[in-house]
Motif scaffolding. Structure first.
Motif, PDB file in Angstrom:
ATOM      1  N   ALA A 188       0.855  -1.175   0.000  1.00  0.00           N
ATOM      2  CA  ALA A 188       0.000   0.000   0.000  1.00  0.00           C
ATOM      3  C   ALA A 188       0.893   1.227   0.000  1.00  0.00           C
ATOM      4  N   THR A 189       0.453   2.313  -0.632  1.00  0.00           N
ATOM      5  CA  THR A 189       1.311   3.484  -0.777  1.00  0.00           C
ATOM      6  C   THR A 189       1.646   4.125   0.565  1.00  0.00           C
ATOM      7  N   ALA A 190       0.812   3.942   1.579  1.00  0.00           N
ATOM      8  CA  ALA A 190       1.143   4.476   2.890  1.00  0.00           C
ATOM      9  C   ALA A 190       2.303   3.694   3.481  1.00  0.00           C
ATOM     10  N   GLY A 191       3.285   4.414   4.045  1.00  0.00           N
ATOM     11  CA  GLY A 191       4.400   3.734   4.686  1.00  0.00           C
ATOM     12  C   GLY A 191       3.991   3.201   6.046  1.00  0.00           C
ATOM     13  N   PRO A 192       4.754   2.263   6.589  1.00  0.00           N
ATOM     14  CA  PRO A 192       4.424   1.692   7.897  1.00  0.00           C
ATOM     15  C   PRO A 192       4.564   2.726   9.006  1.00  0.00           C
ATOM     16  N   VAL A 193       3.778   2.558  10.068  1.00  0.00           N
ATOM     17  CA  VAL A 193       3.875   3.445  11.214  1.00  0.00           C
ATOM     18  C   VAL A 193       5.140   3.123  11.998  1.00  0.00           C
ATOM     19  N   ASP A 194       5.442   3.939  12.989  1.00  0.00           N
ATOM     20  CA  ASP A 194       6.591   3.713  13.848  1.00  0.00           C
ATOM     21  C   ASP A 194       6.400   2.407  14.625  1.00  0.00           C
ATOM     22  N   PRO A 195       7.397   1.522  14.641  1.00  0.00           N
ATOM     23  CA  PRO A 195       7.226   0.233  15.326  1.00  0.00           C
ATOM     24  C   PRO A 195       6.806   0.366  16.785  1.00  0.00           C
ATOM     25  N   ALA A 196       7.319   1.353  17.495  1.00  0.00           N
ATOM     26  CA  ALA A 196       6.997   1.506  18.915  1.00  0.00           C
ATOM     27  C   ALA A 196       5.514   1.762  19.130  1.00  0.00           C
ATOM     28  N   ALA A 197       4.844   2.344  18.139  1.00  0.00           N
ATOM     29  CA  ALA A 197       3.421   2.652  18.274  1.00  0.00           C
ATOM     30  C   ALA A 197       2.554   1.399  18.281  1.00  0.00           C
ATOM     31  N   VAL A 198       3.094   0.278  17.803  1.00  0.00           N
ATOM     32  CA  VAL A 198       2.330  -0.971  17.752  1.00  0.00           C
ATOM     33  C   VAL A 198       3.050  -2.093  18.501  1.00  0.00           C
ATOM     34  N   GLY A 199       3.915  -1.717  19.443  1.00  0.00           N
ATOM     35  CA  GLY A 199       4.555  -2.700  20.306  1.00  0.00           C
ATOM     36  C   GLY A 199       5.624  -3.533  19.650  1.00  0.00           C
ATOM     37  N   ARG A 200       6.202  -3.023  18.559  1.00  0.00           N
ATOM     38  CA  ARG A 200       7.252  -3.751  17.854  1.00  0.00           C
ATOM     39  C   ARG A 200       8.581  -3.008  17.946  1.00  0.00           C
ATOM     40  N   PRO A 203      11.019  -2.628  12.222  1.00  0.00           N
ATOM     41  CA  PRO A 203      10.072  -2.001  11.289  1.00  0.00           C
ATOM     42  C   PRO A 203       9.462  -2.986  10.296  1.00  0.00           C
ATOM     43  N   ARG A 204      10.165  -4.071  10.012  1.00  0.00           N
ATOM     44  CA  ARG A 204       9.652  -5.014   9.023  1.00  0.00           C
ATOM     45  C   ARG A 204       8.407  -5.732   9.530  1.00  0.00           C
ATOM     46  N   ASN A 205       8.218  -5.781  10.833  1.00  0.00           N
ATOM     47  CA  ASN A 205       7.064  -6.469  11.399  1.00  0.00           C
ATOM     48  C   ASN A 205       5.847  -5.564  11.568  1.00  0.00           C
ATOM     49  N   VAL A 206       5.923  -4.339  11.055  1.00  0.00           N
ATOM     50  CA  VAL A 206       4.782  -3.428  11.075  1.00  0.00           C
ATOM     51  C   VAL A 206       3.972  -3.645   9.799  1.00  0.00           C
ATOM     52  N   VAL A 207       2.666  -3.862   9.943  1.00  0.00           N
ATOM     53  CA  VAL A 207       1.837  -4.231   8.784  1.00  0.00           C
ATOM     54  C   VAL A 207       0.705  -3.242   8.522  1.00  0.00           C
ATOM     55  N   VAL A 208       0.727  -2.081   9.187  1.00  0.00           N
ATOM     56  CA  VAL A 208      -0.281  -1.053   8.931  1.00  0.00           C
ATOM     57  C   VAL A 208       0.393   0.302   8.793  1.00  0.00           C
ATOM     58  N   GLY A 209      -0.296   1.199   8.058  1.00  0.00           N
ATOM     59  CA  GLY A 209       0.183   2.557   7.891  1.00  0.00           C
ATOM     60  C   GLY A 209      -0.803   3.554   8.467  1.00  0.00           C
ATOM     61  N   ARG A 247      -4.657  -6.400  15.273  1.00  0.00           N
ATOM     62  CA  ARG A 247      -4.062  -6.032  16.556  1.00  0.00           C
ATOM     63  C   ARG A 247      -3.408  -4.652  16.478  1.00  0.00           C
ATOM     64  N   GLN A 248      -2.579  -4.451  15.449  1.00  0.00           N
ATOM     65  CA  GLN A 248      -1.866  -3.182  15.345  1.00  0.00           C
ATOM     66  C   GLN A 248      -2.822  -2.014  15.129  1.00  0.00           C
ATOM     67  N   SER A 249      -3.905  -2.232  14.397  1.00  0.00           N
ATOM     68  CA  SER A 249      -4.883  -1.169  14.173  1.00  0.00           C
ATOM     69  C   SER A 249      -5.575  -0.778  15.478  1.00  0.00           C
ATOM     70  N   VAL A 250      -5.897  -1.772  16.312  1.00  0.00           N
ATOM     71  CA  VAL A 250      -6.524  -1.477  17.603  1.00  0.00           C
ATOM     72  C   VAL A 250      -5.551  -0.702  18.489  1.00  0.00           C
ATOM     73  N   LEU A 251      -4.289  -1.098  18.508  1.00  0.00           N
ATOM     74  CA  LEU A 251      -3.287  -0.380  19.296  1.00  0.00           C
ATOM     75  C   LEU A 251      -3.186   1.077  18.860  1.00  0.00           C
TER      76      LEU A 251
END
Length: 316
Positions: A188-200, A203-209, A247-251
């Motif tokens: 998706a054209t949106a880049g991933p969010v900061d890993p710390a914002a989703v408990g990671r 950065p490769r394990n971030v799956v939402v923007g 999960r990441q979206s809820v966080l």
């Protein structure tokens, strides 16, 4: 007080080495958690699993707990192993989950000992559904050395390769390219969010923007080279990635950056999520004293194609 009796086949389960990757529809031995299996009754099975302490995805957390979603992946592998060993379903046979639900009793049983995996036993009842050929109903429980860990249930469909290919060709033929949304190089054209914002941490394990247009709708970031989500070739977004995206979206929606475990989940899927079109996860949240509950939906091609609810409980 009379001690509970352990089935001899359960007591004999081995945790020494993982089963072969092909038996659980994986390629890399590093992605295999199941180590042994036994048949307890006509439709009841026990599967031994080892939850890793150093996995690149499932151990990428900022809290000393085994990820409860690792247990969900262990249940997936256990079902595939049972089908292969006991239900005469060939390795690699296509399948899909139509709905799933799980609940964690006490998250403390998943506290991680430094440098040690966690050995668990999954007891599963797998029955053929009366409503259709190839449908399986799964009900199970996870037990750890510290006590009861999780209950799990799901509905799964297994189909011959030819039937699967026909269904997928029909599904893709009904998609309208103009509704696909922006996609670039498999992401998706949106880049991933900061890993710390989703408990990671990675950065490769971030799956939402971050939402691009509509607040509360998070675009999926799909990396087809990810060694865990795409350990094998898929023609759709795998369910493990969708669960992680929920999960990441809820966080994000709850602005809950502290350590938290998914302690309850219910998800249902109407169809497969395509790889070559934008998919977004919508979220509304309710906050409790020690938990956050999120209602989620996945949207693609202008349709709501999956929905459910997750509860995240804070860890101490």
């Amino acid at each position: 007080m009379r001690e509970s009796t352990i089935h001899p086949a359960v007591a004999a389960l081995s945790f020494d080495r993982p089963v072969t990757p092909a038996e659980v529809n994986r390629k890399s031995p590093a992605e295999v958690f199941a180590t042994d299996a036994a048949r307890l009754a006509a439709d009841e099975f026990a599967v031994a699993v080892r939850l890793p302490h150093d996995h690149a995805l499932w151990s990428d957390r900022r809290a000393p707990w085994h990820d409860t979603l690792t247990v969900v992946e262990a249940f997936r592998q256990a079902l595939v192993l049972v089908r292969y060993r006991y239900l005469e379903v060939a390795a690699g046979t296509p399948s899909g989950v139509q709905q799933m639900e799980f609940a964690v009793g006490d998250p403390a049983v998943f506290r991680a000992a430094p440098g040690e995996p966690l050995e668990c036993v999954l007891i599963m009842r797998v029955t053929r559904s009366p409503i259709g050929d190839g449908l399986l109903d799964i009900a199970g429980a996870c037990t750890t050395p510290r006590g009861h860990g999780m209950t799990f249930s799901a509905g799964s469909v297994v189909m011959p390769r030819g039937v699967y290919d026909e269904i997928r060709a029909y599904q893709r033929s009904r998609k309208r390219p103009g509704d696909a949304g922006p996609v670039a190089a498999g992401r998706a054209t949106a880049g991933p969010v900061d890993p710390a914002a989703v408990g990671r941490r990675d950065p490769r394990n971030v799956v939402v923007g971050r939402p691009a247009e509509v607040s509360g709708r998070y675009p999926l970031v799909v990396d087809r080279t990810h060694p865990s989500f795409f350990d094998k070739s898929y023609d759709h977004v795998p369910g493990t990635l969708l669960l992680e995206a929920a999960r990441q979206s809820v966080l994000l929606a709850a602005a809950e950056a502290g350590p938290a475990a998914v302690t309850r989940c219910r998800l249902s899927f109407a169809t497969f999520v395509e790889l070559d079109a934008l998919c977004e996860c919508s979220v509304t949240v309710e906050r409790g004293p020690r938990s956050v509950t999120g209602s989620v939906g996945f949207h693609q091609y202008g349709e709501r194609i999956a929905e459910g609810e997750l509860e995240l409980s804070r860890l101490e």
